[in-house]
Design a protein around this motif. Structure first.
Motif, PDB file in Angstrom:
ATOM      1  N   VAL A  36     -39.364 -21.500 -20.443  1.00 27.76           N
ATOM      2  CA  VAL A  36     -39.030 -20.629 -19.317  1.00 27.76           C
ATOM      3  C   VAL A  36     -39.050 -21.433 -18.031  1.00 27.76           C
ATOM      4  CG1 VAL A  36     -39.794 -18.646 -17.972  1.00 27.76           C
ATOM      5  CG2 VAL A  36     -39.814 -18.527 -20.457  1.00 27.76           C
ATOM      6  N   THR A  37     -40.075 -22.297 -17.860  1.00 26.39           N
ATOM      7  CA  THR A  37     -40.168 -23.128 -16.666  1.00 26.39           C
ATOM      8  C   THR A  37     -38.934 -24.009 -16.548  1.00 26.39           C
ATOM      9  OG1 THR A  37     -42.574 -23.164 -16.823  1.00 26.39           O
ATOM     10  CG2 THR A  37     -41.559 -24.866 -15.478  1.00 26.39           C
ATOM     11  N   ASN A  38     -38.533 -24.639 -17.644  1.00 29.08           N
ATOM     12  CA  ASN A  38     -37.359 -25.504 -17.611  1.00 29.08           C
ATOM     13  C   ASN A  38     -36.102 -24.723 -17.277  1.00 29.08           C
ATOM     14  OD1 ASN A  38     -38.815 -27.780 -18.152  1.00 29.08           O
ATOM     15  ND2 ASN A  38     -38.435 -27.760 -20.341  1.00 29.08           N
ATOM     16  N   ALA A  39     -36.023 -23.472 -17.678  1.00 33.42           N
ATOM     17  CA  ALA A  39     -34.852 -22.662 -17.367  1.00 33.42           C
ATOM     18  C   ALA A  39     -34.753 -22.387 -15.873  1.00 33.42           C
ATOM     19  CB  ALA A  39     -34.895 -21.345 -18.140  1.00 33.42           C
ATOM     20  N   THR A  63     -38.150 -27.914  -9.010  1.00 36.86           N
ATOM     21  CA  THR A  63     -38.206 -29.186  -9.728  1.00 36.86           C
ATOM     22  C   THR A  63     -39.138 -29.049 -10.925  1.00 36.86           C
ATOM     23  OG1 THR A  63     -40.029 -30.028  -8.397  1.00 36.86           O
ATOM     24  CG2 THR A  63     -37.792 -30.493  -7.606  1.00 36.86           C
ATOM     25  N   ALA A  64     -39.018 -29.964 -11.864  1.00 39.01           N
ATOM     26  CA  ALA A  64     -39.803 -29.913 -13.095  1.00 39.01           C
ATOM     27  C   ALA A  64     -41.293 -30.139 -12.858  1.00 39.01           C
ATOM     28  CB  ALA A  64     -39.271 -30.948 -14.089  1.00 39.01           C
ATOM     29  N   ASN A  65     -41.659 -30.698 -11.703  1.00 35.19           N
ATOM     30  CA  ASN A  65     -43.081 -30.975 -11.445  1.00 35.19           C
ATOM     31  C   ASN A  65     -43.785 -29.849 -10.679  1.00 35.19           C
ATOM     32  OD1 ASN A  65     -41.953 -31.362  -8.946  1.00 35.19           O
ATOM     33  ND2 ASN A  65     -42.822 -33.386  -8.599  1.00 35.19           N
ATOM     34  N   GLY A  66     -43.173 -28.653 -10.608  1.00 31.29           N
ATOM     35  CA  GLY A  66     -43.825 -27.505 -10.001  1.00 31.29           C
ATOM     36  C   GLY A  66     -43.703 -27.402  -8.491  1.00 31.29           C
ATOM     37  N   VAL A  67     -42.734 -28.116  -7.921  1.00 29.81           N
ATOM     38  CA  VAL A  67     -42.497 -28.079  -6.470  1.00 29.81           C
ATOM     39  C   VAL A  67     -41.127 -27.452  -6.226  1.00 29.81           C
ATOM     40  CG1 VAL A  67     -42.191 -29.522  -4.406  1.00 29.81           C
ATOM     41  CG2 VAL A  67     -43.935 -30.111  -6.096  1.00 29.81           C
ATOM     42  N   TYR A  68     -40.993 -26.735  -5.118  1.00 29.68           N
ATOM     43  CA  TYR A  68     -39.693 -26.192  -4.754  1.00 29.68           C
ATOM     44  C   TYR A  68     -39.428 -26.492  -3.292  1.00 29.68           C
ATOM     45  CZ  TYR A  68     -41.717 -22.399  -2.025  1.00 29.68           C
ATOM     46  OH  TYR A  68     -42.374 -21.687  -1.067  1.00 29.68           O
ATOM     47  N   GLN A  69     -38.152 -26.463  -2.935  1.00 34.94           N
ATOM     48  CA  GLN A  69     -37.742 -26.596  -1.534  1.00 34.94           C
ATOM     49  C   GLN A  69     -36.557 -25.668  -1.305  1.00 34.94           C
ATOM     50  OE1 GLN A  69     -36.842 -30.670  -0.805  1.00 34.94           O
ATOM     51  NE2 GLN A  69     -35.307 -30.801  -2.400  1.00 34.94           N
ATOM     52  N   GLU A  87     -45.582 -21.723 -10.099  1.00 33.03           N
ATOM     53  CA  GLU A  87     -46.102 -21.708 -11.468  1.00 33.03           C
ATOM     54  C   GLU A  87     -45.441 -20.558 -12.205  1.00 33.03           C
ATOM     55  OE1 GLU A  87     -50.370 -21.364 -11.633  1.00 33.03           O
ATOM     56  OE2 GLU A  87     -50.580 -22.574  -9.826  1.00 33.03           O
ATOM     57  N   VAL A  88     -44.984 -20.825 -13.429  1.00 37.43           N
ATOM     58  CA  VAL A  88     -44.334 -19.806 -14.239  1.00 37.43           C
ATOM     59  C   VAL A  88     -45.277 -19.381 -15.352  1.00 37.43           C
ATOM     60  CG1 VAL A  88     -42.422 -19.344 -15.827  1.00 37.43           C
ATOM     61  CG2 VAL A  88     -42.024 -20.662 -13.746  1.00 37.43           C
ATOM     62  N   ASP A  89     -45.379 -18.067 -15.559  1.00 39.95           N
ATOM     63  CA  ASP A  89     -46.123 -17.507 -16.682  1.00 39.95           C
ATOM     64  C   ASP A  89     -45.267 -16.393 -17.265  1.00 39.95           C
ATOM     65  OD1 ASP A  89     -47.961 -16.715 -18.566  1.00 39.95           O
ATOM     66  OD2 ASP A  89     -49.323 -15.769 -17.147  1.00 39.95           O
ATOM     67  N   ARG A  90     -44.569 -16.717 -18.328  1.00 40.27           N
ATOM     68  CA  ARG A  90     -43.620 -15.821 -18.976  1.00 40.27           C
ATOM     69  C   ARG A  90     -42.538 -15.393 -17.994  1.00 40.27           C
ATOM     70  NH1 ARG A  90     -48.615 -14.902 -20.889  1.00 40.27           N
ATOM     71  NH2 ARG A  90     -48.964 -15.183 -23.108  1.00 40.27           N
ATOM     72  N   GLN A  91     -42.469 -14.120 -17.632  1.00 42.91           N
ATOM     73  CA  GLN A  91     -41.423 -13.634 -16.724  1.00 42.91           C
ATOM     74  C   GLN A  91     -41.951 -13.438 -15.306  1.00 42.91           C
ATOM     75  OE1 GLN A  91     -39.166 -14.517 -19.315  1.00 42.91           O
ATOM     76  NE2 GLN A  91     -38.025 -13.408 -17.782  1.00 42.91           N
ATOM     77  N   LEU A  92     -43.046 -14.111 -14.981  1.00 45.10           N
ATOM     78  CA  LEU A  92     -43.611 -14.064 -13.632  1.00 45.10           C
ATOM     79  C   LEU A  92     -43.624 -15.468 -13.063  1.00 45.10           C
ATOM     80  CD1 LEU A  92     -46.725 -11.771 -14.259  1.00 45.10           C
ATOM     81  CD2 LEU A  92     -44.552 -11.102 -13.233  1.00 45.10           C
ATOM     82  N   VAL A  93     -43.362 -15.561 -11.773  1.00 38.45           N
ATOM     83  CA  VAL A  93     -43.460 -16.851 -11.092  1.00 38.45           C
ATOM     84  C   VAL A  93     -44.313 -16.643  -9.846  1.00 38.45           C
ATOM     85  CG1 VAL A  93     -41.268 -16.562  -9.834  1.00 38.45           C
ATOM     86  CG2 VAL A  93     -42.223 -18.848 -10.155  1.00 38.45           C
ATOM     87  N   LYS A  94     -45.305 -17.497  -9.694  1.00 37.14           N
ATOM     88  CA  LYS A  94     -46.169 -17.468  -8.515  1.00 37.14           C
ATOM     89  C   LYS A  94     -45.684 -18.568  -7.588  1.00 37.14           C
ATOM     90  CE  LYS A  94     -51.007 -18.200  -7.341  1.00 37.14           C
ATOM     91  NZ  LYS A  94     -52.320 -18.439  -7.947  1.00 37.14           N
ATOM     92  N   ILE A  95     -45.237 -18.172  -6.401  1.00 34.92           N
ATOM     93  CA  ILE A  95     -44.661 -19.114  -5.449  1.00 34.92           C
ATOM     94  C   ILE A  95     -45.571 -19.203  -4.230  1.00 34.92           C
ATOM     95  CG2 ILE A  95     -42.679 -19.590  -3.958  1.00 34.92           C
ATOM     96  CD1 ILE A  95     -40.924 -18.218  -6.033  1.00 34.92           C
ATOM     97  N   VAL A 108     -35.850 -12.642 -14.037  1.00 30.10           N
ATOM     98  CA  VAL A 108     -35.082 -12.610 -15.279  1.00 30.10           C
ATOM     99  C   VAL A 108     -33.925 -13.578 -15.108  1.00 30.10           C
ATOM    100  CG1 VAL A 108     -33.622 -11.196 -16.776  1.00 30.10           C
ATOM    101  CG2 VAL A 108     -35.662 -10.202 -15.738  1.00 30.10           C
ATOM    102  N   ILE A 109     -33.722 -14.423 -16.108  1.00 26.42           N
ATOM    103  CA  ILE A 109     -32.586 -15.348 -16.093  1.00 26.42           C
ATOM    104  C   ILE A 109     -31.596 -14.886 -17.142  1.00 26.42           C
ATOM    105  CG2 ILE A 109     -31.821 -17.714 -16.512  1.00 26.42           C
ATOM    106  CD1 ILE A 109     -34.565 -18.646 -15.559  1.00 26.42           C
TER     107      ILE A 109
END
Length: 129
Positions: A36-39, A63-69, A87-95, A108-109
């Motif tokens: 899910v994270t990779n998606a 990005t794959a290392n848990g950082v966003y911009q 951080e992704v946990d199933r269908q939840l993302v903590k930003i 949802v993707i």
């Protein structure tokens, strides 16, 4: 001999019960969460004109290392996301943003689109770039 059989007859059902309980309480394998994270990794462009989505950036890149911009035009509306971690946990993302304020969103993707939903029920879709 009869004592050993009686003892085994009492212990085995308990062991089966514990084994079933352990297996039913296991979390999904790390591979599922990683998938899910990779998606989510990559750049996404907002396509929602909804007024509730104005505080979210026009473009976000995970990005794959848990950082966003993010990238957005200058507006009077403060942006909820700027740069930070996720951080992704199933269908939840903590930003978490640069001020370390973290919020959790459902997502949802589907068909190269990701739709986020905030705690107010605002849904805002992004298209993969």
């Amino acid at each position: 001999m009869q004592k050993a059989a009686s003892y085994a007859g009492r212990i085995l059902p308990g062991l089966f019960l514990l084994a079933n309980l352990f297996l039913s309480c296991r979390r999904s394998p790390v591979g599922d969460v990683q998938q899910v994270t990779n998606a989510l990794v990559g750049a996404w462009q907002k396509i929602s004109p909804a007024p509730c989505s104005q505080g979210y950036p026009n473009v976000i890149e995970f990005t794959a290392n848990g950082v966003y911009q993010t990238q957005s035009e200058e507006t009077a509306v403060p942006q909820v996301w700027d740069t930070g971690t996720y951080e992704v946990d199933r269908q939840l993302v903590k930003i978490a943003n640069a001020r370390e304020v973290a919020r959790t969103y459902r997502f949802v993707i589907k068909n190269e689109m990701v739709t986020f939903e905030d705690d107010q029920g605002c849904k805002f879709p992004y298209r993969r770039l």
